[in-house]
Motif scaffolding. Structure first.
Motif, PDB file in Angstrom:
ATOM      1  N   PRO A 178      -6.428  43.603  31.172  1.00 58.27           N
ATOM      2  CA  PRO A 178      -5.482  42.637  31.754  1.00 58.27           C
ATOM      3  C   PRO A 178      -6.012  41.212  31.824  1.00 58.27           C
ATOM      4  O   PRO A 178      -5.226  40.270  31.970  1.00 58.27           O
ATOM      5  N   GLU A 179      -7.310  41.053  31.718  1.00 61.70           N
ATOM      6  CA  GLU A 179      -7.876  39.703  31.779  1.00 61.70           C
ATOM      7  C   GLU A 179      -7.845  38.999  30.422  1.00 61.70           C
ATOM      8  O   GLU A 179      -8.144  37.791  30.345  1.00 61.70           O
ATOM      9  N   VAL A 180      -7.478  39.719  29.366  1.00 60.67           N
ATOM     10  CA  VAL A 180      -7.496  39.161  28.011  1.00 60.67           C
ATOM     11  C   VAL A 180      -6.150  38.498  27.704  1.00 60.67           C
ATOM     12  O   VAL A 180      -5.084  39.094  27.881  1.00 60.67           O
ATOM     13  N   ALA A 181      -6.235  37.248  27.245  1.00 60.28           N
ATOM     14  CA  ALA A 181      -5.034  36.511  26.869  1.00 60.28           C
ATOM     15  C   ALA A 181      -4.755  36.702  25.379  1.00 60.28           C
ATOM     16  O   ALA A 181      -5.665  36.596  24.552  1.00 60.28           O
ATOM     17  N   TRP A 182      -3.503  36.987  25.052  1.00 60.92           N
ATOM     18  CA  TRP A 182      -3.106  37.127  23.660  1.00 60.92           C
ATOM     19  C   TRP A 182      -2.537  35.805  23.153  1.00 60.92           C
ATOM     20  O   TRP A 182      -1.688  35.200  23.817  1.00 60.92           O
ATOM     21  N   LYS A 183      -2.976  35.399  21.986  1.00 62.89           N
ATOM     22  CA  LYS A 183      -2.383  34.224  21.358  1.00 62.89           C
ATOM     23  C   LYS A 183      -1.067  34.645  20.698  1.00 62.89           C
ATOM     24  O   LYS A 183      -1.019  35.639  19.968  1.00 62.89           O
ATOM     25  N   VAL A 184       0.006  33.896  20.955  1.00 61.82           N
ATOM     26  CA  VAL A 184       1.321  34.257  20.430  1.00 61.82           C
ATOM     27  C   VAL A 184       1.999  33.025  19.824  1.00 61.82           C
ATOM     28  O   VAL A 184       1.749  31.876  20.240  1.00 61.82           O
ATOM     29  N   LEU A 185       2.859  33.291  18.849  1.00 62.78           N
ATOM     30  CA  LEU A 185       3.632  32.242  18.187  1.00 62.78           C
ATOM     31  C   LEU A 185       5.040  32.756  17.927  1.00 62.78           C
ATOM     32  O   LEU A 185       5.276  33.972  17.886  1.00 62.78           O
ATOM     33  N   THR A 186       5.968  31.831  17.737  1.00 61.43           N
ATOM     34  CA  THR A 186       7.294  32.220  17.279  1.00 61.43           C
ATOM     35  C   THR A 186       7.228  32.511  15.776  1.00 61.43           C
ATOM     36  O   THR A 186       6.272  32.120  15.088  1.00 61.43           O
ATOM     37  N   LEU A 187       8.253  33.185  15.247  1.00 62.30           N
ATOM     38  CA  LEU A 187       8.282  33.461  13.809  1.00 62.30           C
ATOM     39  C   LEU A 187       8.282  32.166  13.012  1.00 62.30           C
ATOM     40  O   LEU A 187       7.596  32.055  11.982  1.00 62.30           O
ATOM     41  N   GLU A 188       9.011  31.184  13.480  1.00 63.48           N
ATOM     42  CA  GLU A 188       9.052  29.888  12.800  1.00 63.48           C
ATOM     43  C   GLU A 188       7.676  29.241  12.777  1.00 63.48           C
ATOM     44  O   GLU A 188       7.243  28.680  11.757  1.00 63.48           O
ATOM     45  N   SER A 189       6.933  29.341  13.885  1.00 65.08           N
ATOM     46  CA  SER A 189       5.593  28.754  13.946  1.00 65.08           C
ATOM     47  C   SER A 189       4.623  29.503  13.042  1.00 65.08           C
ATOM     48  O   SER A 189       3.741  28.883  12.423  1.00 65.08           O
ATOM     49  N   PHE A 190       4.759  30.829  12.970  1.00 64.98           N
ATOM     50  CA  PHE A 190       3.935  31.586  12.025  1.00 64.98           C
ATOM     51  C   PHE A 190       4.166  31.076  10.603  1.00 64.98           C
ATOM     52  O   PHE A 190       3.211  30.859   9.844  1.00 64.98           O
ATOM     53  N   TYR A 191       5.429  30.904  10.247  1.00 68.64           N
ATOM     54  CA  TYR A 191       5.736  30.459   8.885  1.00 68.64           C
ATOM     55  C   TYR A 191       5.148  29.064   8.622  1.00 68.64           C
ATOM     56  O   TYR A 191       4.520  28.836   7.577  1.00 68.64           O
ATOM     57  N   ASN A 192       5.329  28.158   9.569  1.00 69.02           N
ATOM     58  CA  ASN A 192       4.810  26.802   9.381  1.00 69.02           C
ATOM     59  C   ASN A 192       3.290  26.782   9.315  1.00 69.02           C
ATOM     60  O   ASN A 192       2.701  25.966   8.607  1.00 69.02           O
ATOM     61  N   ARG A 193       2.660  27.697  10.031  1.00 75.02           N
ATOM     62  CA  ARG A 193       1.195  27.751  10.027  1.00 75.02           C
ATOM     63  C   ARG A 193       0.641  28.282   8.706  1.00 75.02           C
ATOM     64  O   ARG A 193      -0.371  27.785   8.203  1.00 75.02           O
ATOM     65  N   PHE A 194       1.317  29.273   8.127  1.00 73.53           N
ATOM     66  CA  PHE A 194       0.764  29.936   6.948  1.00 73.53           C
ATOM     67  C   PHE A 194       1.382  29.487   5.622  1.00 73.53           C
ATOM     68  O   PHE A 194       0.927  29.926   4.566  1.00 73.53           O
ATOM     69  N   LYS A 195       2.379  28.617   5.660  1.00 68.41           N
ATOM     70  CA  LYS A 195       3.002  28.209   4.405  1.00 68.41           C
ATOM     71  C   LYS A 195       2.047  27.390   3.528  1.00 68.41           C
ATOM     72  O   LYS A 195       2.229  27.341   2.308  1.00 68.41           O
ATOM     73  N   SER A 196       1.029  26.811   4.142  1.00 66.58           N
ATOM     74  CA  SER A 196       0.036  26.102   3.327  1.00 66.58           C
ATOM     75  C   SER A 196      -0.802  27.076   2.502  1.00 66.58           C
ATOM     76  O   SER A 196      -1.432  26.683   1.515  1.00 66.58           O
ATOM     77  N   ILE A 197      -0.792  28.347   2.896  1.00 67.16           N
ATOM     78  CA  ILE A 197      -1.535  29.378   2.159  1.00 67.16           C
ATOM     79  C   ILE A 197      -0.626  30.102   1.167  1.00 67.16           C
ATOM     80  O   ILE A 197      -0.938  30.224  -0.016  1.00 67.16           O
ATOM     81  N   HIS A 198       0.527  30.587   1.663  1.00 65.23           N
ATOM     82  CA  HIS A 198       1.385  31.387   0.782  1.00 65.23           C
ATOM     83  C   HIS A 198       2.492  30.583   0.113  1.00 65.23           C
ATOM     84  O   HIS A 198       3.239  31.105  -0.712  1.00 65.23           O
ATOM     85  N   GLY A 199       2.600  29.311   0.448  1.00 62.24           N
ATOM     86  CA  GLY A 199       3.625  28.481  -0.164  1.00 62.24           C
ATOM     87  C   GLY A 199       4.929  28.508   0.629  1.00 62.24           C
ATOM     88  O   GLY A 199       5.163  29.397   1.457  1.00 62.24           O
ATOM     89  N   GLU A 200       5.767  27.527   0.359  1.00 66.49           N
ATOM     90  CA  GLU A 200       7.038  27.404   1.080  1.00 66.49           C
ATOM     91  C   GLU A 200       8.100  28.232   0.345  1.00 66.49           C
ATOM     92  O   GLU A 200       8.921  27.723  -0.397  1.00 66.49           O
TER      93      GLU A 200
END
Length: 305
Positions: free
Chosen positions: A183-205
């Protein structure tokens, strides 16, 4: 005399022609009437796209969990004929008559929808160390981005095609505390849109060929934001395991079914496969004979050729 006979023949021919014309009109009118009757909301009637108002009124009128969950299992929930060919990828056979198999996802292979061999993109949310779906999609040549904040693993490449990140899907970007074991561990979370914007530099738009969501009930938290954000316009297929449980009121169930309906009504996401989880019967005490978990697979109608 000849002209009188010819005139009579002509008149009789005209009468027959007119009679045939009105007969055709009558047949056409009858056909249209039968078509309307066949689409008037019977159990095997049209899907939501053609009867959204009728379904909404019907759902609002129901006051029991059993009625609402029965709707999910009905022909109105899934248009299996919409996808001509779909196969299951992944899944683990379980030696248990209540489950048999778990983890498989249906993928529509119709033109414009099926993942292109060696040129496809998959986002997979919720792994729990069960990699069969991700492995199968990688064998097709898809680039698979796998996410699960609950796994005690650092970011790594499972293979040349599968890339794991210890992050989760949510309705906002940030950190949350949901780990029951830690319970003391924080999970990093993103919206689906943020995931796409974060990884589009790797997999392309490019479009996401397949999004898999299996996040143990938190789909109800992320769905409204996904629907409102517009990111589903980039998604060709979406598969979710949906969950209802004993804490859900009738209004909760009705609202959640409304969310699923809005995927089709607002975004043209057509549900082409629906499978109840055989291990989930009776999870909702108010509907002891109904399954409360199911796998639903959608395709985005704008990509279908």
């Amino acid at each position: 005399m000849f002209f009188r006979v010819a005139s009579n023949i002509h008149n009789r021919h005209s009468v027959k022609t007119i009679a045939r014309f009105f007969l055709c009109l009558a047949v056409l009118s009858l056909s249209l009437t039968l078509l309307k009757l066949s689409n008037s909301g019977s159990e095997n009637g049209p899907k939501w796209g053609n009867s959204a108002d009728n379904d909404a009124m019907m759902l609002d009128s129901w006051s029991s969990a059993s009625q609402l969950l029965a709707f999910l299992e009905s022909s109105r929930m899934t248009n299996r004929s919409a996808c001509r060919v779909f196969y299951e990828f992944g899944g683990v056979v379980i030696n248990n008559s209540d489950r048999y198999k778990d983890g498989q996802k249906s993928v529509c292979l119709d033109q414009g929808l099926g993942p292109a061999i060696n040129n496809c993109l998959v986002y997979s949310f919720g792994i729990d160390n069960e990699w069969s779906f991700d492995d199968d999609m990688a064998k097709l040549g898809c680039d698979v981005y796998s996410f699960d904040p609950s796994m005690e693993e650092v970011d790594h490449n499972r293979s040349a095609r599968i890339h794991f990140y210890q992050m989760g899907l949510w309705n906002r970007d940030g950190y949350i505390y949901l780990d029951k074991k830690r319970p003391e561990v924080a999970w990093k979370v993103l919206t689906l849109e943020s995931f796409y914007n974060r990884f589009k530099s790797i997999h392309g738009e490019r479009e996401i060929d397949y999004v898999k969501i299996d996040i143990e009930g938190d789909e109800w938290t992320v769905l409204p934001q996904m629907i409102d954000s517009g990111i589903l316009g980039r998604v060709k297929q979406l598969a979710m395991e949906v969950h209802f449980d004993g804490d859900d009121s009738v209004d909760d169930i009705r609202q959640r079914i409304g969310l699923l309906r809005s995927l089709e009504i607002r975004h043209g996401m057509i549900p082409f496969d629906y499978k109840s989880n055989l291990n989930s019967k009776g999870f909702v005490p108010a509907a002891p004979k109904k399954y409360s978990c199911a796998e639903i697979a959608y395709f985005n109608s704008k990509f279908k050729m």
